[in-house]
Design a protein around this motif. Structure first.
Motif, short mmCIF file in Angstrom:
data_model
loop_
_atom_site.label_atom_id
_atom_site.label_comp_id
_atom_site.label_asym_id
_atom_site.label_seq_id
_atom_site.Cartn_x
_atom_site.Cartn_y
_atom_site.Cartn_z
N LEU A 77 22.40 -21.93 -17.51
CA LEU A 77 21.00 -22.33 -17.37
C LEU A 77 20.62 -23.30 -18.49
O LEU A 77 19.96 -24.32 -18.24
N THR A 78 21.08 -23.02 -19.68
CA THR A 78 20.83 -23.90 -20.82
C THR A 78 21.49 -25.26 -20.61
O THR A 78 20.91 -26.31 -20.93
N THR A 79 22.68 -25.26 -20.03
CA THR A 79 23.38 -26.51 -19.73
C THR A 79 22.56 -27.38 -18.79
O THR A 79 22.41 -28.58 -19.00
N ILE A 80 22.02 -26.76 -17.73
CA ILE A 80 21.21 -27.53 -16.78
C ILE A 80 19.98 -28.10 -17.49
O ILE A 80 19.60 -29.25 -17.27
N ALA A 81 19.36 -27.31 -18.33
CA ALA A 81 18.20 -27.80 -19.08
C ALA A 81 18.58 -29.00 -19.93
O ALA A 81 17.85 -30.00 -19.99
N ASN A 82 19.73 -28.94 -20.57
CA ASN A 82 20.19 -30.08 -21.38
C ASN A 82 20.38 -31.33 -20.54
O ASN A 82 19.93 -32.41 -20.91
N VAL A 83 21.03 -31.19 -19.40
CA VAL A 83 21.28 -32.34 -18.54
C VAL A 83 19.96 -32.91 -18.03
O VAL A 83 19.79 -34.13 -17.93
N ALA A 84 18.99 -32.04 -17.73
CA ALA A 84 17.70 -32.47 -17.21
C ALA A 84 16.73 -32.91 -18.30
O ALA A 84 15.63 -33.38 -18.01
N GLY A 85 17.11 -32.75 -19.56
CA GLY A 85 16.25 -33.16 -20.67
C GLY A 85 15.07 -32.22 -20.91
O GLY A 85 14.01 -32.65 -21.33
N ILE A 86 15.28 -30.93 -20.67
CA ILE A 86 14.23 -29.93 -20.85
C ILE A 86 14.47 -29.14 -22.14
O ILE A 86 15.56 -28.61 -22.34
N ASP A 87 13.46 -29.06 -22.98
CA ASP A 87 13.49 -28.22 -24.18
C ASP A 87 13.05 -26.82 -23.74
O ASP A 87 11.87 -26.60 -23.45
N LEU A 88 13.99 -25.90 -23.64
CA LEU A 88 13.67 -24.56 -23.14
C LEU A 88 12.65 -23.84 -24.01
O LEU A 88 11.77 -23.15 -23.49
N SER A 89 12.75 -23.98 -25.31
CA SER A 89 11.80 -23.30 -26.20
C SER A 89 10.38 -23.78 -25.93
O SER A 89 9.45 -22.98 -25.83
N ALA A 90 10.22 -25.09 -25.80
CA ALA A 90 8.90 -25.64 -25.54
C ALA A 90 8.39 -25.22 -24.17
O ALA A 90 7.21 -24.88 -24.00
N ALA A 91 9.27 -25.20 -23.17
CA ALA A 91 8.87 -24.79 -21.82
C ALA A 91 8.43 -23.33 -21.80
O ALA A 91 7.43 -22.98 -21.16
N LEU A 92 9.18 -22.47 -22.49
CA LEU A 92 8.81 -21.05 -22.54
C LEU A 92 7.49 -20.83 -23.26
O LEU A 92 6.65 -20.04 -22.81
#
Length: 103
Positions: free
Chosen positions: A64-79
């Motif tokens: 899931l983290t890998t997909i976020a990286n490829v899509a340019g999503i900061d998971l911490s900020a999104a959460l």
């Protein structure tokens, strides 16, 4: 990696390990790997040991983290944006949404 690594640190760790391969695979290919790992997690939850379950949870989080990286999503900020003030449905820190609703 310390046991109490932050989500941001973990996302950076995964990016450092795999980003070139992940970008080459793309979101669609990476999503397929995530789905395979979700299937393995489902099997481990039904029949696996606690250790097997833990390893599959780690794999799902990593993909899931890998997909976020490829899509340019900061998971911490999104959460933080979605859940930082409480349940996105009812707005409370302890969810009061009806059980029939998706909180």
């Amino acid at each position: 990696m310390p046991a109490d690594v932050s989500l941001r640190e973990f996302q950076q760790l995964i990016r450092g390990m795999y980003h070139e391969k992940d970008v080459a695979r793309g979101v669609d290919g990476t999503f397929m790997w995530l789905m395979e790992e979700v299937g393995e997690l489902a099997a481990a939850l039904r029949e696996g040991t606690h250790e097997e379950q833990a390893m599959e949870f780690a794999d799902v989080l990593a993909w899931l983290t890998t997909i976020a990286n490829v899509a340019g999503i900061d998971l911490s900020a999104a959460l933080e944006k979605k859940y930082g003030s409480g349940c996105p449905g009812c707005g409370h820190l302890i969810c009061t949404c009806d059980d029939a609703e998706k909180p």
